[in-house]
Each structure stands twice: as C-alpha cells, then as structure tokens.
Design a protein around this motif. Structure first.
Motif, PDB file in Angstrom:
ATOM      1  N   GLY A 199       0.839  -1.198   0.000  1.00 25.07           N
ATOM      2  CA  GLY A 199       0.000   0.000   0.000  1.00 25.07           C
ATOM      3  C   GLY A 199       0.869   1.241   0.000  1.00 25.07           C
ATOM      4  O   GLY A 199       1.689   1.430   0.905  1.00 25.07           O
ATOM      5  N   PRO A 215      -4.630   3.539   0.912  1.00 23.94           N
ATOM      6  CA  PRO A 215      -3.816   2.320   0.822  1.00 23.94           C
ATOM      7  C   PRO A 215      -3.370   1.748   2.165  1.00 23.94           C
ATOM      8  O   PRO A 215      -3.354   0.523   2.340  1.00 23.94           O
ATOM      9  CB  PRO A 215      -2.622   2.762  -0.022  1.00 23.94           C
ATOM     10  N   ASP A 228      -6.243   0.021   3.504  1.00 28.51           N
ATOM     11  CA  ASP A 228      -6.475  -1.202   2.729  1.00 28.51           C
ATOM     12  C   ASP A 228      -5.624  -2.348   3.273  1.00 28.51           C
ATOM     13  O   ASP A 228      -6.106  -3.472   3.465  1.00 28.51           O
ATOM     14  CB  ASP A 228      -6.112  -0.976   1.256  1.00 28.51           C
ATOM     15  N   HIS A 243      -1.343  -8.127  -3.389  1.00 29.09           N
ATOM     16  CA  HIS A 243      -2.296  -7.023  -3.469  1.00 29.09           C
ATOM     17  C   HIS A 243      -1.539  -5.699  -3.498  1.00 29.09           C
ATOM     18  O   HIS A 243      -0.707  -5.430  -2.625  1.00 29.09           O
ATOM     19  CB  HIS A 243      -3.249  -7.052  -2.272  1.00 29.09           C
ATOM     20  N   SER A 252      -2.095  -1.486  -3.697  1.00 31.80           N
ATOM     21  CA  SER A 252      -2.970  -0.318  -3.613  1.00 31.80           C
ATOM     22  C   SER A 252      -2.110   0.934  -3.701  1.00 31.80           C
ATOM     23  O   SER A 252      -1.089   1.046  -3.010  1.00 31.80           O
ATOM     24  CB  SER A 252      -3.754  -0.299  -2.290  1.00 31.80           C
ATOM     25  N   ASP A 307      -5.346  -2.395  -7.166  1.00 29.53           N
ATOM     26  CA  ASP A 307      -6.324  -1.329  -6.915  1.00 29.53           C
ATOM     27  C   ASP A 307      -5.647   0.008  -7.156  1.00 29.53           C
ATOM     28  O   ASP A 307      -5.174   0.683  -6.236  1.00 29.53           O
ATOM     29  CB  ASP A 307      -6.864  -1.419  -5.491  1.00 29.53           C
ATOM     30  N   SER A 308      -5.544   0.383  -8.428  1.00 26.52           N
ATOM     31  CA  SER A 308      -4.993   1.676  -8.811  1.00 26.52           C
ATOM     32  C   SER A 308      -5.555   2.038 -10.170  1.00 26.52           C
ATOM     33  O   SER A 308      -6.140   1.206 -10.859  1.00 26.52           O
ATOM     34  CB  SER A 308      -3.464   1.650  -8.862  1.00 26.52           C
ATOM     35  N   ARG A 367      -7.325   7.371  -7.756  1.00 29.13           N
ATOM     36  CA  ARG A 367      -5.958   6.883  -7.588  1.00 29.13           C
ATOM     37  C   ARG A 367      -5.244   6.966  -8.941  1.00 29.13           C
ATOM     38  O   ARG A 367      -4.799   5.981  -9.515  1.00 29.13           O
ATOM     39  CB  ARG A 367      -5.968   5.456  -7.059  1.00 29.13           C
ATOM     40  N   GLU A 411     -10.838   5.875  -4.212  1.00 34.35           N
ATOM     41  CA  GLU A 411     -10.878   5.582  -2.787  1.00 34.35           C
ATOM     42  C   GLU A 411     -11.932   6.495  -2.176  1.00 34.35           C
ATOM     43  O   GLU A 411     -12.148   7.628  -2.630  1.00 34.35           O
ATOM     44  CB  GLU A 411      -9.521   5.740  -2.122  1.00 34.35           C
ATOM     45  N   GLY A 445      -9.797   2.111  -0.365  1.00 33.68           N
ATOM     46  CA  GLY A 445     -10.054   1.855  -1.776  1.00 33.68           C
ATOM     47  C   GLY A 445     -11.415   1.199  -1.919  1.00 33.68           C
ATOM     48  O   GLY A 445     -11.730   0.248  -1.208  1.00 33.68           O
ATOM     49  N   THR A 454     -10.943  -2.472  -2.957  1.00 35.19           N
ATOM     50  CA  THR A 454     -10.313  -3.281  -1.911  1.00 35.19           C
ATOM     51  C   THR A 454     -11.255  -3.499  -0.734  1.00 35.19           C
ATOM     52  O   THR A 454     -11.364  -4.619  -0.209  1.00 35.19           O
ATOM     53  CB  THR A 454      -9.019  -2.615  -1.428  1.00 35.19           C
TER      54      THR A 454
END
Length: 728
Positions: free
Chosen positions: A30, A46, A49, A103, A105, A169-170, A187, A234, A248, A251
């Motif tokens: 993150g 992040p 997350d 993962h 973020s 997750d971006s 993001r 987010e 997020g 997430t």
C-alpha cells in the motif's frame, strides 16, 4: 420429479479440492506517502487497505504475510526496490502447490509503450513511494513499475508451480474527464505531472513477449479495480459523520466479501464484488469504475488453487440473464435463481427457463420446481420471477440440439457395419447413455449425419469427415484403450453444439455493421522436405523445430478458409482495433479431436495489433498421438460495457481436461514443452445483443502425413506397421 432434477444437476456444483495447497502466502503493498518533489498527491486509503486485508487474511488462517506499506505498523517503505525484491523473494521461496496472494494499492498512471505489446500504445504503471519526476524528454517515469515488469515477476513465481492471485487497486487511465464527487478521490496521476507525455512510442523492431516460451505450471488470476480507460476510487466512508476514514472502494468491497468464510469460487467472489460496487449506497462517480479479471483460476475455489472448482453463475437483471448461446444456454435450459453470487448451491429461491436466447443474453421464463426441460417444449409459466433474484446457475439442459452420428462403415470397403458388430453395439449403448438430458443429444442416423464414423483395426473414428485419402482422420476410440465411449460422444456433442451456434453467428458483420476488430491470419508453411517420411520414428518436437528454422526463411501468407495444412505448419492470428473503443475478443478453436480451446484478449484503441491467442503449430502427428482431420476456428468480438462483466469464454467452453495438442507455446521453437493453458486473459460475461457481437470463422483440414506427401508428389515407402502415429 425432484429426484430426476437431482440426476440432472450439473457437475459444476461439485467443488471438493483434489489437491491440498502446500502453503498460502500474501504480499500486501500500500503506497500512501509520495515524495513531495515528484508532485504526486498523497493518498489516505492504501494504508487502511493493507490493515483491513491483514486482519481479513489472518481471520482466514493466513499468517504468512509480507507488508510493504507506509503508516502501517511493521510495514516497510514500499519503494521500487522493496517491491521488486519482495516479488523476487516469493519466486525464490515458493514451491509447487503453494498459493500466493499479492495485493497492490496506490497511484497508477500511464506512459508510452516501449516494446509494442499494447494495443493503445501505452504502458500501465504502478507508482511506488520513491516515484520521481522525469527529466525533460525522458519518456519514462523514474522508479515506476510497468505492467511488463509486474508480468515478469508474476511469471517467475508461477514457474515454481505456485498459483498466483494478483489484485491491483490503482488507476490505469489516460483520461480525467470523470470528476469525483465529494468523498471520493481518484488513484490516478496525470503523466504530465511526472514530466512524461502519453504520446504512444513507436514499436521497437525487436519487441518480444517478456514471458515468451512455455507457459508456467502455476495457475494465475488477476483482479483489476478498473478498466484501462477508467479511474479507480478511494472513498471516505465516514464523510456523512464528518469523519476521515478512507479505503479503496474495490479493496474494501473485496475484503468485506472475504470476511465471509463461505465456500466460493473466484468467479462468485468477483460477481459479488461487482454487484456490491453497483449498489445504491456507493457514491455515483465511484460506480463509474468497472473491475476486470484475467487468468485461468477464475472457477477455482478462493485460496484453493488450480485443482479446485466452484459454482459458475450468470448475472440476472429484471427478466434477462447475462449469458446466451455462446455460454451453452439453449432455449429451455433450466436455471436456478439465487439472491447473491456468494450463496451456496442449494440457496435457490426460484426457477426459470431460458427463452429466446441471443449470443450472450437471454430472457427468463418463470417455471415451477418440477419443470423438466424437454426438446422443443417449454414448461408452463409459473408465477413471477423472484424480485430478489440477482444470479442464475444451470440446473439442466434440454435435449434440443441433437448431433447425428453416421452409422459406422468400414474404412477399407466403405460398407456399413452390421447391427450385431461389437463396435456398433458399443456405439448404440453409448448414444443412449449420452442422451440423458444433461447435455446436447446424440443419435445415430442413416442419412444427413453431422459426424462421419468409420471403423478400422477394431477402433471407431469420428470426424468431419473421418477419412482423408486412404487414412482415417478425427477422433479415435478403441474398446481396450482410452476413456468410456459415452465420454467421447459427450465431448463431440458439446464441441459440435458450440460450433453450430458460432457458425450461425459467423458473418454477422456487414457493410452497415462492420466488425470493429480487424483479424489478420499468418500461415507459415513448413517445407515438405523438412518432414520425416511416414513410418519414421522421430520426435514431433525436434521435427518441428527443424521445420520452423527452414520455414522462417520465407514470409508467412494469409490463411484461406478450407486450406489443407500439414505437420509443422505454423499458424497465428493477430487482432487490431478499427476504432478507439474497447472490445473483448475470443479465439475459439475446435480441433480434430473435438477439443475446444479458448483464448481471450481485451483490445482498447487501434494503435497496435495484438497476438490473439498463442501461435499454433499444426501437427497431424502430435506428441499426444495422431491428430489429422478437420479443424475450425472462430473469432468472437463483443463490445465492452461499463459496470458489467466482459465476455471471456476461457474456462467456459473447453471440452478436454487435458492440455491442447497444439498451440500452447508462443514460440514454435518451444513446441509443446509445456501445454498448460495461458493465464493472461481478461473478463467474464456480458449482456450483449446480436448487434454487439461479430463472429468470423475459418476451417482447415490437417492432412495425414502420408496424404501430405502424396499431394506434394513425394515418394513414400510402405509402412512396416499400421495404425500408429506417423503411419498415416
């Protein structure tokens, strides 16, 4: 009647794992705090997350965690070096059977593609904590991690035999036209902020696939928070109370579903997350992001690995279902309706039959629990569809698409076999066993048969036709060797049903509705002089390597439909967008063994052509055995739509459990070293009408070696043995 339905229940409801996962590890990254000198805005989500996922995973019994996150206790700073080192450490420690969850973020952006592997000319990049601003004219963001680098790192882990689930997750967007509502933040970083232009770079001449070569043994699945043309958000979940609690959106929704310890497949999990993100409580701008998936673990159990399976479901909206003929749903297919994608198999709240199916969607007809689907007759309407129904699962197929098999005839004489012949009796029994209502029907026909059937040397051959010159062709079955004949017929019926549906859709493009994807075929004929004579004892892999070197001296040509191909010919398909929009493109190959292989790519823009599935090395004599006969290939193009799953036929249409006999290696020089299915395709299903689907079709015949030599005027010796590989 209920007992009958139990018999008809699809095998997809069985989800017991066949292999225990050795170890489950997680890498959680993150990035919230960026260097001020880079001009990148910090994020608040992040770190949260990573905390949320850490708790969720530990509650599921997963304690082997690596945390790279600023602002998180015990976490290291997520710099470029730290992230790549963590990937390398996993590759060094992972073993066959392990499950690795990764993962990421943080901020994402795009920069010019440097190796020509992107259809829109742009690379997606993830921004670590030490991202810097580029010098004027540099063209690349310092310390950014490109999608190619991530792909190489995941490839290395999979080469150990470990399965990988990758979540990103971006943002991967080049457009900032969708402004966030209060309480949401994108993001995404404008590339200009970091000193680079997104003008696509010229494709370099030596562009190569970073993962060129045999497919890794480990399975793969990726979840992406948004499409490449969207922003990932987010959200401040405490905004209404005046608080400051950012996560997020993707997430947090994923973690909420993972907190439920229900036995889910990854497909169910993805569908549930997508449904939750479309819920009314989510801020409007955030709902503009559409998650995607790619990979070959989509129907595996969550955290269960590649040898597990779960329930396959389709989204329901009002009186329609987001699946159709290409998913195997025919008129009258009986569906069970459930309220949530994560519900167990027995949580059915109603039943419906498929009515008026299109290519990728169909209407639903409410029926009673006692409905037994039959050919050419729908059950009576019973009440209304449950208002809370959101997903459907297949209960039973009607026998409404019957595949007719010709009565067997002798290869040498052409005369039909008598009813008392053991092969005829075995075929009749298998036909009866196959036509049990759980799949397409099969029958024996004296005339107008769909499948030719020959008998020779105590074996049956099935093909289109089952003869090429003096040699048999197609799929063979012998009473003393191989699977049950009923399983062979089920494979044929499933493959032919799909091919029939796609053939009905082929040519759907027109002057008024041209296909938005241009497909190029590249045939590289192997010199006949490079091939071994019939009856020779030679490795197909070594033979085709030598033939490939000889063939590479000449330019490839276009494939003509109906062409006659031979051992070691190379065949490739490339696709390029004709517009700037996004489309899902599926390549569906039905080989001479009636095995169906699907490969999927998502194509955005029209900058570059993209390889559509792996290159194919044609073989009449494959490492797995003799495989001459008629083959078909379809390219299915569908529009990508926001907030719906995309159409990906991988894992949906395959008919053979074993790996394909050809076409699994990107480079023919690595011919059949590893025949595992690729893990780099994206999508799921979508609700599309016939106006949004285009199908092109090709047919060719793979000649037996003997027939290829005769057609080329090459003298051949009489074989010393009959009925084995390379004798034909």
């Amino acid at each position: 009647m209920r007992g009958l339905l139990v018999v008809l229940i699809f095998g997809i409801f069985l989800s017991a794992p066949q292999r225990a996962v050795s170890e489950t590890r997680a890498l959680l990254i993150g990035v919230s705090d960026y260097d001020d000198s880079a001009g990148v805005a910090d994020l608040k989500g992040p770190a949260n997350d990573v905390r949320l996922l850490s708790t969720t995973l530990r509650n599921r019994g997963i304690d082997d965690l690596i945390v790279l996150a600023d602002g998180v206790e015990g976490g290291a700073r997520p710099t470029r070096a730290a992230i790549l080192d963590a990937f390398a450490a996993l590759a060094a420690s992972a073993q066959d059977g392990d499950f690795i969850y990764i993962h990421l973020s943080g901020h994402g952006t795009r920069q010019a593609d440097r190796n020509g592997d992107e259809t829109d000319g742009l690379d997606e990049v993830f921004l670590p904590a030490d991202t810097a601003r580029a010098e004027a004219g540099a063209g690349a963001i310092p310390n950014a991690i490109t999608d190619d680098e991530i792909g190489e790192a995941l490839h290395a882990i999979r080469m150990t035999g470990a399965d990988v689930w990758f979540v990103l997750d971006s943002c991967h967007s080049g457009s900032g036209t969708r402004a966030a509502t209060p309480g949401t933040v994108a993001r995404f970083v404008d590339p200009a902020t970091l000193g680079v232009s997104v003008t696509p770079a010229h494709q370099v001449e030596d562009a190569t696939d970073p993962a060129e070569g045999p497919e890794p043994p480990g399975g793969f699945l990726a979840f992406y928070a948004a499409q490449s043309t969207e922003l990932a958000r987010e959200v401040n979940f405490a905004e209404a109370e005046g608080g400051d609690d950012w996560y997020g959106l993707f997430t947090s929704t994923l973690a909420a579903r993972l907190q439920d310890d229900a036995a889910l497949s990854f497909r169910q999990l993805f569908q549930a997350v997508l449904s939750d993100m479309n819920a009314g409580h989510v801020p409007g701008a955030a709902r503009l992001q559409t998650p995607l998936w790619e990979g070959n673990l989509i129907d595996a159990a969550v955290f269960g690995g590649r040898d597990t399976s779960g329930i396959r479901r389709f989204a329901v909206t009002d009186d329609s279902v987001a699946a159709g003929m290409v998913h195997g749903l025919a008129e009258g297919t009986l569906l069970g309706l459930v309220a949530d994608a994560a519900d167990p198999a027995d949580a059915v709240i109603g039943f419906a039959q498929v009515e008026d199916p299109d290519a990728a969607e169909a209407f639903l007809r409410p029926v009673s629990a006692d409905c037994t689907p039959r050919a050419n007759a729908l059950c009576e309407i019973d009440g209304a569809l449950p208002a809370e129904a959101r997903f459907a699962q297949v209960i039973a197929h009607p026998v409404d698409l019957t595949i007719a098999l010709a009565r067997p005839r002798d290869l040498a004489t052409g005369a039909p076999l008598g009813d008392d012949d053991p092969l005829v009796r075995a075929l009749a029994e298998a036909v009866t066993a196959t036509s049990d209502g759980t799949g397409p029907g099969v029958t024996l026909a004296d005339t107008d048969a769909d499948i030719d059937v020959l008998a020779t040397d105590g074996a049956l051959w099935f093909g289109l036709p089952a003869q090429a010159g003096e040699s048999p062709a197609g799929l063979t079955w012998h009473p003393d060797d191989g699977p049950e004949l009923s399983a062979v017929l089920a494979r044929i019926a499933k493959a032919e049903t799909l091919a029939r549906m796609l053939e009905n859709l082929s040519g759907s493009g027109s002057l008024l509705n041209p296909s938005p994807i241009n497909v190029e075929t590249l045939l590289q004929p192997a010199p006949i002089e490079a091939l071994a004579e019939p009856g020779s004892d030679v490795s197909p892999r070594r033979e085709c390597r030598a033939a490939y070197r000889a063939a590479s001296q000449t330019a490839p040509v276009a494939l003509d439909s109906g062409a006659r191909l031979k051992q070691c010919d190379g065949l490739a398909f490339r696709a390029q967008g004709a517009t700037g929009d996004t489309f899902d493109v599926n390549r569906v190959h039905v080989d001479a063994q009636f095995c169906v292989h699907a490969a999927h790519e998502r194509i955005t823009g029209n900058r570059n052509a993209l390889a559509l599935g792996p290159e194919m090395t044609i073989c009449s004599d494959c490492p797995g055995g003799y495989s001459a006969g008629t083959e078909r290939l379809f390219v299915v193009v569908t529009e990508a739509r926001d907030n719906t799953e995309s159409l990906n036929l991988e894992g949906l249409v395959e008919t053979c459990d074993a790996s394909p006999t050809r076409g699994a290696a990107t480079d023919p020089r690595a011919f059949l070293e590893d025949l595992a299915k690729r893990g780099d395709t994206r999508g799921a299903f979508g609700g599309l009408g016939s106006a949004g689907i285009w199908v092109e079709a090709w047919t060719w015949q793979v000649l037996p070696r003997r027939e290829a030599f005769l057609r080329a005027g090459r003298p051949i010796k009489q074989p010393e043995r009959v009925g084995t590989q390379q004798d034909y």
